[in-house]
Scaffold this motif. Structure first.
Motif, PDB file in Angstrom:
ATOM      1  N   ARG A 152       0.831  -1.210   0.000  1.00 18.06           N
ATOM      2  CA  ARG A 152       0.000   0.000   0.000  1.00 18.06           C
ATOM      3  C   ARG A 152       0.867   1.262   0.000  1.00 18.06           C
ATOM      4  O   ARG A 152       0.485   2.289  -0.575  1.00 18.06           O
ATOM      5  N   PRO A 209      -5.568   7.426   4.501  1.00 14.16           N
ATOM      6  CA  PRO A 209      -5.093   7.375   3.116  1.00 14.16           C
ATOM      7  C   PRO A 209      -3.685   6.790   3.026  1.00 14.16           C
ATOM      8  O   PRO A 209      -2.856   6.992   3.917  1.00 14.16           O
ATOM      9  N   GLN A 228      -8.747   3.693  -8.830  1.00 10.76           N
ATOM     10  CA  GLN A 228      -9.906   4.388  -8.284  1.00 10.76           C
ATOM     11  C   GLN A 228     -10.902   3.445  -7.597  1.00 10.76           C
ATOM     12  O   GLN A 228     -11.424   3.795  -6.519  1.00 10.76           O
ATOM     13  N   LEU A 249      -9.751   2.966  -4.082  1.00  9.29           N
ATOM     14  CA  LEU A 249     -10.008   4.153  -3.268  1.00  9.29           C
ATOM     15  C   LEU A 249     -11.485   4.267  -2.920  1.00  9.29           C
ATOM     16  O   LEU A 249     -11.846   4.618  -1.785  1.00  9.29           O
ATOM     17  N   GLU A 299     -12.071   1.687  -0.102  1.00 11.98           N
ATOM     18  CA  GLU A 299     -11.424   1.881   1.198  1.00 11.98           C
ATOM     19  C   GLU A 299     -11.807   3.185   1.885  1.00 11.98           C
ATOM     20  O   GLU A 299     -11.955   3.214   3.122  1.00 11.98           O
ATOM     21  N   SER A 300     -11.942   4.261   1.137  1.00 11.92           N
ATOM     22  CA  SER A 300     -12.104   5.570   1.776  1.00 11.92           C
ATOM     23  C   SER A 300     -13.327   5.682   2.684  1.00 11.92           C
ATOM     24  O   SER A 300     -13.266   6.412   3.694  1.00 11.92           O
ATOM     25  N   TYR A 320      -3.313  -2.906  -4.704  1.00 15.31           N
ATOM     26  CA  TYR A 320      -2.559  -1.673  -4.965  1.00 15.31           C
ATOM     27  C   TYR A 320      -1.578  -1.868  -6.124  1.00 15.31           C
ATOM     28  O   TYR A 320      -1.441  -1.004  -6.984  1.00 15.31           O
TER      29      TYR A 320
END
Length: 353
Positions: A145, A168, A154, A157, A160-161, A237
């Motif tokens: 990561r 982050p 994307q 992201l 996970e976000s 990743y």
């Protein structure tokens, strides 16, 4: 990934059997099930140990390749040569571990967690605001990561976000963070790999751990593809999940080859099951090899595992998903998972606890 000749040649299997301890009289060589099982487990233990040795060596090289800490840390841009070297060693480590994951998850569950658990599993119970130390989120995916922090896809992201306790991904931005990455996070991975390596040397491996562990890896192939739709895939990743899957199948081939001579002593049923298992490995291997690169094919627009359209299923990802979903179904006759389970049952190899 071409299947080894030992899976295709009866002569090679007969030759392999000659290395077993003999018993009997009147110049007749007799081998018991215990002889075949012992030889198979020894071969699998050697295969696992070799890969753990490679895994440990790659983690040492990865740590050594980390840039020396300076006041602004490091990034893929400012320290490209060093980061590229770390990425190369990370891939070596990943391949070695994925070839033995099935057995390691059984015999060293805690080390498997600290080494191979995904980011979302670590932060489910507790936040980890320090990306670079050797506590909390650890292992190959924690390092991954950071190494690929500037090129995370994307969909990853997007997945996970929103997670509770999310932080982050980032490269080390200070001297302290760079030092922690090298001396704590990479050191934790190196230490865990070394512990697996040394502890496994003295371990008395058994047939269920060796054989059923690989079957578990085959069953999990579908999870690796299905989670791509939500950005949850394993080596997400680095976009390296297909390479993981190839390594899992390679391990299955090697492990099955060790048990194959024993299975072929089980008469016509053993021969039939053997033929089916070899064909199943060939189907998966051929499908994986037909795809270029280490990443899963792109997802079709609007993809849904539950209700894919015929058009979506005709795409490279759809074709792969359909094959993996089928071959991982141990309840469906004619699939690799089903036939591997049949072979274990025929040999009397117990289910894992």
């Amino acid at each position: 990934m071409q299947l080894p000749a030992c899976l295709r040649s009866g002569l090679a299997i007969a030759a392999a059997a000659l290395s077993l301890p003999a018993c009997g009289s009147d110049n007749k060589t007799l081998y018991t099930d215990a002889d075949y099982e012992r030889r198979a487990v020894v071969d699998v233990k050697t295969f696992i140990q070799d890969n753990l040795d490679q895994f440990a060596a790659a983690t040492v090289a990865l740590q050594a390749a980390a840039p020396e800490p300076d006041e602004d840390g490091w990034s893929a841009t400012s320290d490209k040569e060093a980061v590229d070297a770390m990425k190369a060693e990370w891939k070596k480590a990943r391949q070695s571990y994925e070839r033995v994951e099935g057995a390691i998850a059984v015999v060293f569950p805690d080390l498997d967690t600290s080494t191979d658990a995904r980011y979302d599993a670590f932060i489910e119970a507790k936040a980890d605001d320090d990306l670079f130390d050797g506590e909390g989120v650890t292992g190959v995916h924690a390092v991954e990561r950071i190494l690929w922090a500037d090129e995370i896809p994307q969909p990853v992201l997007d997945f996970e976000s929103p997670l509770l306790n999310y932080s982050p991904a980032a490269s080390p931005a200070t001297e302290a963070e760079a030092a922690a990455f090298k001396d704590e996070l990479c050191e934790r991975l190196r230490a865990d790999a070394e512990k697996m390596q040394t502890d496994f040397e003295g371990l008395a491996l058994d047939a269920p751990s060796a054989y059923r562990g690989v079957i578990s890896s085959i069953l999990e192939q579908v999870e690796k593809t299905s989670k791509a739709a939500t950005g949850e895939e394993e080596s997400r990743y680095a976009q390296y999940t297909l390479a993981d899957m190839r390594a899992n199948v390679a391990a299955g081939v090697e492990t099955y080859a060790a048990f194959q001579p024993w299975l072929l002593t089980k008469g016509a049923e053993g021969a039939d099951v053997d033929k089916a298992v070899v064909a199943g490995f060939d189907r998966l291997s051929s499908a994986y090899d037909a795809i270029e690169g280490d990443a899963l094919p792109p997802l079709p627009e609007g993809w849904s595992d539950e209700a894919p359209t015929e058009e979506q299923l005709a795409t490279p990802f759809g074709v792969l998903f359909s094959l993996v979903e089928r071959e991982s179904d141990d309840a469906m006759p004619g699939t690799l998972a089903h036939d591997m389970t049949r072979s274990a049952d025929l040999l009397g190899i117990d289910e894992l606890p």
